[in-house]
Structure formats: C-alpha cells, structure tokens
Design a protein around this motif. Structure first.
Motif, short mmCIF file in Angstrom:
data_model
loop_
_atom_site.label_atom_id
_atom_site.label_comp_id
_atom_site.label_asym_id
_atom_site.label_seq_id
_atom_site.Cartn_x
_atom_site.Cartn_y
_atom_site.Cartn_z
N UNK A 165 0.82 -1.22 -0.07
CA UNK A 165 -0.02 -0.10 0.07
C UNK A 165 0.94 1.20 0.09
N UNK A 166 2.13 1.09 0.62
CA UNK A 166 2.93 2.40 0.81
C UNK A 166 3.19 2.79 -0.69
N UNK A 167 3.23 1.91 -1.78
CA UNK A 167 3.50 2.23 -3.18
C UNK A 167 2.52 3.23 -3.69
N UNK A 168 1.43 3.78 -2.93
CA UNK A 168 0.08 4.17 -3.43
C UNK A 168 0.29 5.54 -3.32
N UNK A 169 0.34 6.57 -4.18
CA UNK A 169 0.18 8.01 -3.79
C UNK A 169 -0.80 8.29 -3.04
N UNK A 170 -1.98 7.86 -2.95
CA UNK A 170 -3.12 8.26 -2.12
C UNK A 170 -2.85 7.85 -0.74
N UNK A 171 -2.26 6.85 -0.45
CA UNK A 171 -1.80 6.43 0.90
C UNK A 171 -0.50 7.54 1.74
N UNK A 172 -1.28 8.19 2.47
CA UNK A 172 -0.40 9.15 3.04
C UNK A 172 0.40 8.96 4.40
N UNK A 173 -0.24 7.88 4.91
CA UNK A 173 0.63 7.44 6.33
C UNK A 173 0.60 5.85 6.17
N UNK A 174 1.43 5.02 6.23
CA UNK A 174 1.26 3.61 6.49
C UNK A 174 2.46 3.28 7.45
N UNK A 175 2.09 2.71 8.49
CA UNK A 175 3.15 2.21 9.47
C UNK A 175 2.55 0.95 10.02
N UNK A 176 3.61 0.13 10.29
CA UNK A 176 3.58 -1.22 11.10
C UNK A 176 3.90 -1.17 12.30
N UNK A 190 0.82 6.01 19.22
CA UNK A 190 1.23 7.02 18.59
C UNK A 190 0.86 6.98 17.19
N UNK A 191 1.16 5.78 16.48
CA UNK A 191 0.94 5.70 15.15
C UNK A 191 -0.60 5.80 14.83
N UNK A 192 -1.49 5.22 15.58
CA UNK A 192 -2.85 5.31 15.29
C UNK A 192 -3.38 6.70 15.45
N UNK A 193 -2.77 7.56 16.39
CA UNK A 193 -3.20 8.85 16.72
C UNK A 193 -2.69 9.65 15.35
N UNK A 194 -1.74 9.28 14.83
CA UNK A 194 -1.34 10.21 13.91
C UNK A 194 -1.90 9.72 12.50
N UNK A 238 8.57 -6.23 9.06
CA UNK A 238 9.18 -5.56 9.99
C UNK A 238 8.43 -3.98 10.60
N UNK A 239 8.57 -3.78 11.79
CA UNK A 239 7.87 -2.58 12.10
C UNK A 239 8.50 -1.28 11.67
N UNK A 240 7.62 -0.22 11.84
CA UNK A 240 8.29 0.78 11.19
C UNK A 240 7.39 1.66 10.28
N UNK A 241 7.79 3.15 10.09
CA UNK A 241 6.96 3.80 9.18
C UNK A 241 7.19 3.30 7.81
N UNK A 242 6.12 3.09 6.91
CA UNK A 242 6.45 3.08 5.32
C UNK A 242 6.33 4.10 4.68
N UNK A 243 5.53 5.01 4.99
CA UNK A 243 5.04 6.20 4.35
C UNK A 243 4.25 7.25 5.28
N UNK A 244 5.03 8.49 5.35
CA UNK A 244 4.32 9.55 5.85
C UNK A 244 4.73 10.64 5.33
N UNK A 245 3.90 11.26 4.24
CA UNK A 245 4.17 12.25 3.09
C UNK A 245 4.17 13.57 3.78
N UNK A 246 3.59 13.49 5.05
CA UNK A 246 4.00 15.01 5.60
C UNK A 246 4.64 15.14 7.06
N UNK A 247 5.43 14.19 6.97
CA UNK A 247 6.33 14.27 8.24
C UNK A 247 7.30 15.51 8.60
N UNK A 248 7.70 15.91 7.40
CA UNK A 248 8.45 17.12 7.46
C UNK A 248 7.61 18.32 8.22
#
Lengths: 250, 353, 177
Positions: A165-176, A190-194, A238-248
């Motif tokens: 799903x992280x390859x899709x541009x519409x998916x702005x936030x993907x985390x495991x 934290x991830x769920x809240x984000x 693996x755990x971690x963030x795979x996509x967070x388009x607005x992290x900055x």
C-alpha cells in the motif's frame, strides 16, 4: 481524595468482550478508543466493523458503527466519508477481511486517497472460522487449510500489505506496529493517533498494520504467542513507518 | 454393506473425490469449513488441486477456468458466499461449463446467523445472476442421499454441460449418519469437442464464452440453454411421496424439514389426522408432476420450510390453483419441532382448512 | 481419575456424550465441585455448551466461551478456563474438540499442566472412517499426543452408529486384530 491514575476510555462500552485471553484485540480496541477520545472526536466518529473475530466490535466501540460484509469495510467507509465528510471514519479489519477478500477494496480506497483510517490486525491466521490459512500466514506455518504447513509451491508467499500500500500515492500514512511490549504499545498508539490526524487534517488515507497474536488458533499460551510473534512475524513484517508524506511538517 | 459414520460435509467432499473431482476452489465460511479442510488434505494425495481462494468471487471464477478445461471441479460455500458467486454462476451457465456447487444454508439475509436455514431457495432456484438461465438444484435430506447425488450431480453436469447445485442446510452439513460408498459409480464423458486443452496445432480453437453481441445469436443461445433445461426437467426430476393414500392434507417439504415433517405425520396419525408428504429432491426442476394426480382424499396442501415462504410459490404454481396452499415456517436458524407442526396442522383442521 | 480429566477423540467418536455423562456420574458420586469445560472449537453446532441450563440444574458448572448464547462460530475461549488449573479442589472434565485443530486450543494452557493432576482418555468409534483398525487408531492417538503434548492413558471404545447402534455393531470384528 484519591488521584485517578488510569481510567477506562470513554471510547469503549461496558460490554465484556468475547476475545480469548491473550488476544491483542483488547489492547488495540483500547488504543483506538483512547486516540479518538484524546483527539476529541468520539462524538463525530463512525466506525466500520469487519467479518472476523472483531465482527462484534460494534458492541465494544462507543460510537456509531456499521457492520460491513466481509472485506468491504473500505468501500463502506468510502460511502460514509463521501456522504458525511465532516465525520471521522475508521475501519477495523483482520488479515482475511483486508488482505484476502478485501484486497481490491483496500487498494482502491488507498489509491483514491479516501480520507479514512484503517486499523489492520495482522495475526497471520483466520481466527473466527477456526484457523484457516490467511494471506499473511508464514511459510511452514500450519493452518486448517494448510495441514502440513504453508508450502510456497502450492499456496505461494505471504503478502506484505503495508509495503504494497505504501507504493500508492493516495496512501499518506502507512505504518506497521506491534503491541507485544509496553514500549511497542506506546508506539502503536502514537501511530494510530497520527493516522487519525492525517484524516482530520484532510491529507488522505492512513493505515496502521498491527502485528497481533492468536493464542487459540496458534495453539500457544499468551506469552508463547508474543514470543512467536517476535521471532517469526517481525523479521517478515518489520516494524516501522513505510510512508508519512507530511512528516516534515510536524 | 460396510457403513461408516460421517459428517455431512466430509461425506460430500469424499464422494466428490470418488466421483472424479480433481479441483476444489473455496473460501472459509461457517458451516461448511470441513469441505475445504478435507479437500486441502486429500486432493494433493491424488494429484488434484486445492486452492483457498481470496474470496468466493475468485473461487467461482477459478471453477470457470478449471471447468472450461474439462476437469471435474467443485466449490462450496454458505448463503452469504453463494450470494457472491451469483455473477460467476451466470457466466458458468452462459458458457455451459460443467461443475458442482455446494450451498450449505444458514440464516440470512446479510451476515445473518450460522444456524441452519432454508432461506436460500429463491437464491438457488431463481438465481441472483443476470440473464435467462436455470441451474439444476438438488436437495438431499440425508447424508447417504447427499453422497449418492454428489455422484449424480457430477454426471449431470457433464452430460448437460451445466453447473449443478446441491442445496443443503447447515444441519445436514454438520450432522453425522452411517453411510456407505459401495453402490455408486460415475460415467465417462468425452469433452474433446469443447474443452480448452490446447489445439496442439491439430484442431480449431475452442472458446469458452458467454458473450453474444448479435441479439439473434444470443436469443438462439438462450433457446439452446432452455432446451437443455427442458431435457433435464424430463429426465432428471426427482421427488419422494410418503403416506399420500387417503391423506386429507399434503405437506411439501425438503431437506432436514422433510424429516421433521415425517415425524409430525406419525404424531398426527395418533390424533386421527392423515397427512402426506411430497418431498422434492430436485428443487429445480421442481416436481410439478407430483401434484397432478393426487388422491381424491386430498383437500389442501401446506408448504413447510425453514424460511418465511419461498418454495410455497412453486407449490402454488405446480398445483395450478386446484387446492388451497397454506404455509408453516420458522426462519433465522430456528428449527421447527414436530410438536409445533402438529399443533399448526391441528389448528388448520379445526378451522376446516 | 485425576483432578483434570481430558476427554478427547476424533469428531464423531462420542466423546461429548461420554464427557457429559461422566460429569453427571461424578456429580452424583462426589461432594466436590464439578466443572465441564467445552473446548470443542471445531463444531459450530452440537456442542456441550448448548445445554448450559441442563447442567446448571445438575449442579455442574460449564465453562466455554464468554460469548452469550451458543449460536456463533467465533472460537473464543473464556479466561475462566484458567481457574480449573488454579483451583485445587475443583474436579474438571475437559471436552476437547475432535481433530488436531481442536487440540490446538488446549496447548495454550500447557504452562499450567501439572502431570500428576491430569489424565487424558481417548474415545474411539470404530465406525468412523479414520479409526477403523488398530493401526489407524494408534496413529491417530500419536498425532493427538503430539498436538497436546500429553500422553493418552486410556482408550474408551464408544463404537456406535448413533441410533442405529446394535449390540452386534459394538463388537466390530476389525478391531480384534
């Protein structure tokens, strides 16, 4: 006058859940409910329950709920959010619901960038129907429809949903995430809240994949199941963030 | 005769394998999970193929593929899953693909419940798929009958090139009865005229298809399907008659309900009420013949179903208005007791039917 | 018998009927609390838990799932099952669902097993296709022992054909090898 140090969240009803001892649904329900309460949106929330052990989630979350057909929750959620964009919409789905029969629905809800939040419970097995193989069942793992263990020659390989799903541009936030230790529980929240914040700010689709245990269908005690998760599932998923388009922007 | 004790679901799966089924494609849903579990264990042993599909929709399309190659194939599901298969079934009927579909009924509509029900009669016989097509539907009332008809269903599917559905309720799938596998056999079929197996450069391509853009072509095709079903109606219709001689009221019931009704008939005898039973075994074609020569004693009919009344419409059609047709049913997974049925019939008799 | 009696067997062996009647027998002949645990997760119908009222009237506590009513397929286990291991003056009978998938559910309680307190009996029905002769029965028993990690100490011959059972049927010739 005593100090309250912990209170059950307003986001959960008083109904005793049916989940087996050691099942991670209990923790994850709480994290979702607490997140919604803390964000102050519980009264605007409409959730979508899956077909699976969490089919009765509509009895446990204290907000409006739809019970959806197997795999269709992302489509139902799309309908709700398009009809009522000011509401907060989430789906809560297992690996059979989301990655098997619902594979098309989740891909397209994410691709369209639907402003919904999906909580994906990955326990590598079909819980409700008695332990059949799931798309996320690991190679060699035994299941009711893989009695000798999953053989890639017959049943292919497990699916890494978050990576896909992280390859899709519409998916702005993907985390495991995982809920196997207190630290991981905190990170999961934290991830769920984000993921909900992504929806609230109108950015787009957010999904949190939560590695979970199923002591009953895995045939292990609760502790053994957590160890099995760490030893077998984490290397594959693996755990971690795979996509967070607005992290900055944070 | 050597009998073994088997659960309905297991027995049907074993019968299918003995009848030559080489492929099973399905998906977990209660109360039929024993069928895919059995197939996952046994098919690899005979070089057959088992796939747990991603959904019932995918499974029925896998059936379309394997069936179109001339291989004996089946799928199974329960009410909500059969609902998903409707598109696929319409394609299978249109493309004339032989296959076996087991529907294990539970309460509905929607997700419903897991307890047994007969509320899929319309779904099975009328079909939810689009277009002019009919699927033969057989409804055994015992596990032995289910085994015998599994063999017959595969033969019927190949003989007429059609999907064939077996409709049982969850109870027949889950209960156990002594059964035997000694008296069944299957016919041989030549599928070389239509199955896709590769031209090998030696013949024209075979096409598995349901698309006919030219209206007149589509009409001709549908007429062909209808003629096929008329032949099935003539040659394959089946029903059982029980206690019709001297009966004042005749019940019509199928599947597990028919056994409860037989029980009620015994109880009614003690109360001096003579009830008979027509038990359709094929629901499609519906045994209209059974209603044309009923004894003079018969004054009325009653359809008894685990639904709010679906087969009752076929009973009314079949009896052509000759008798009043009543109905008794429980639904949602509730199983009627013989006592309830007896009380209802007694009430009817008192009211002069 | 030991404090915790596990009754297992292939589905269709008659173990639930045996477990239930054994519980009734124990209750009649004992002052201690008797608990019947329904760990039959494989069968969606015909389970011990469906007769909860009947057991209540007999003074037998039944523990299965925390799901109200019995009409669900979710294989949920109640945390109350743990108490049969922890409560020392409670006699329990565990009706373990047929096949290894049913046995899987018991494995999670392995850490609470005290060997001296537990006994496993295997109920067999020689009229079931997988348990018709000595070899296949022992093979089945071995599989079960591996699945639950306990040894089977007794085999109960409940050979039957449901309501078609006759006294002849009970002496199935094949079993005498």
């Amino acid at each position: 006058m005593s100090t309250v140090v912990f209170k059950k969240t307003e986001g959960l009803t008083d109904k005793t859940t049916h989940y087996c001892p050691g099942c991670t649904h209990g923790i994850i329900h709480r994290l979702v409910a607490e997140s919604l309460e803390e964000l102050g949106v519980l009264g605007d929330t409409i959730g979508v329950a899956p077909v699976g052990c969490a089919v009765l989630a509509y009895k446990y979350f204290k907000c409006d709920m739809h019970q959806a057909a197997h795999g269709r929750a992302p489509a139902v959620a799309t309908g709700i959010k398009r009809a009522r964009p000011e509401n907060v919409v989430f789906t809560y789905q297992g690996d059979g619901d989301l990655a098997s029969i619902g594979a098309a629905e989740i891909v397209h809800a994410a691709a369209r960038g639907e402003k919904i939040t999906t909580i994906f419970i990955n326990n590598a097995i079909y819980g409700m129907t008695g332990g059949q193989m799931a798309p996320t069942t690991l190679i060699g793992q035994k299941a009711a429809t893989a009695p000798l263990g999953r053989d890639p020659k017959l049943a292919g390989y497990p699916i890494k949903v978050s990576e896909m799903l992280a390859t899709l541009e519409g998916a702005k936030f993907v985390e495991r995430v995982s809920v196997d230790t207190p630290i991981n529980v905190r990170k999961a929240k934290k991830a769920i809240k984000r993921a909900f914040e992504i929806q609230l700010s109108g950015e787009g689709f957010g999904i949190v994949e939560v590695l979970s245990t199923c002591p009953t269908n895995w045939g292990m005690s609760a502790i053994e199941a957590l160890e099995w998760l760490r030893k077998n599932m984490m290397p594959k998923y693996p755990l971690g963030n795979l996509r967070d388009d607005n992290k900055g922007d944070n | 005769m050597n009998k073994v004790l088997m659960k309905g679901n297991e027995a049907i799966a074993l019968a299918a394998i003995k009848a030559g089924c080489k492929c099973f494609f399905g998906y977990p849903i209660t109360p039929q999970n024993e069928i895919p579990a059995f197939m996952s264990e046994e098919l690899p042993k005979i070089n057959g193929s088992f796939v747990q599909a991603e959904s019932e929709v995918a499974a029925i399309n896998m059936v379309y593929g394997a069936g179109g190659c001339g291989v004996r194939v089946m799928t199974s599901s329960s009410s909500p899953g059969i609902a998903l298969k409707q598109e696929g079934i319409s394609y299978l009927a249109g493309a004339e693909i032989p296959c076996f579909i087991v529907s294990v009924g539970r309460g509905g509509p929607g997700l419903g419940g897991i307890q047994p029900a007969q509320s899929d009669y319309f779904q099975a016989t009328r079909g939810g798929g689009n277009g002019d097509y009919k699927v033969p539907v057989v409804a055994p009332n015992s596990i032995q009958e289910a085994i015998d008809w599994t063999y017959k269903a595969f033969d019927m599917a190949d003989e007429y090139r059609t999907p064939v559905m077996m409709l049982i309720d969850g109870l027949i799938g889950q209960m156990m009865e002594p059964v035997s596998f000694e008296n069944q056999s299957c016919k041989e079929f030549d599928r070389s005229g239509w199955a896709t197996t590769g031209t090998k450069g030696k013949r024209d391509p075979h096409i598995i298809n349901s698309l006919y853009l030219e209206p007149r072509d589509l009409e001709i095709h549908c007429l062909k399907l209808q003629a096929k079903f008329d032949l099935i109606r003539q040659k394959e219709v089946a029903w059982e008659e029980h206690n019709l001689e001297g009966a004042e009221i005749v019940a019509v019931a199928y599947g597990i309900t028919s056994r409860i009704v037989k029980n009620s008939i015994e109880k009614l005898k003690e109360k001096g009420i003579k009830m008979g039973l027509i038990r359709p075994i094929t629901l499609n074609p519906f045994p209209v013949e059974a209603f044309s020569n009923l004894p003079r004693s018969v004054k009325s009919l009653i359809s008894i179903e685990m639904s709010l009344g679906q087969m009752v419409e076929d009973v009314k059609l079949a009896s052509c208005g000759k008798y009043p047709v009543d109905f008794f049913g429980r639904t949602g997974g509730v199983i009627p007791t013989p006592e309830e049925i007896v009380n209802y019939i007694e009430k009817l008799v008192k009211e002069g039917k | 018998m030991k404090r915790i009696q596990i009754i297992t067997g292939h589905f269709g062996s008659g173990k639930t009927e045996f477990a239930v009647n054994f519980a009734k027998y124990l209750k009649k002949n004992s002052d201690e609390g008797i608990c019947l645990v329904d760990l039959d997760l494989v069968n969606p119908y015909f389970r011990s838990r469906e007769k909860t009222e009947v057991y209540k009237n007999l003074g037998i506590e039944i523990v299965s799932s925390d799901l109200e009513g019995e009409a669900a397929d979710i294989p949920s286990i109640s945390a109350r099952i743990q108490k049969i291991f922890d409560t020392k003056n409670l006699k329990s009978i565990i009706d373990l669902g047929g096949d290894s998938m049913g046995a899987t559910a018991l494995r999670r309680f392995r850490e609470s097993f005290i060997e001296s307190e537990i006994e496993v009996w295997f109920v067999m029905n020689a009229n079931r296709p997988n348990t018709q002769c000595v070899e296949t029965i022992l093979d089945y028993v071995k599989k079960l022992e591996t699945a639950i990690e306990l040894k089977v100490s007794g085999i109960i011959n409940a050979t039957h054909m449901l309501k078609y059972t006759t006294s002849e049927r009970f002496n199935v010739p094949r079993f005498s090898n």
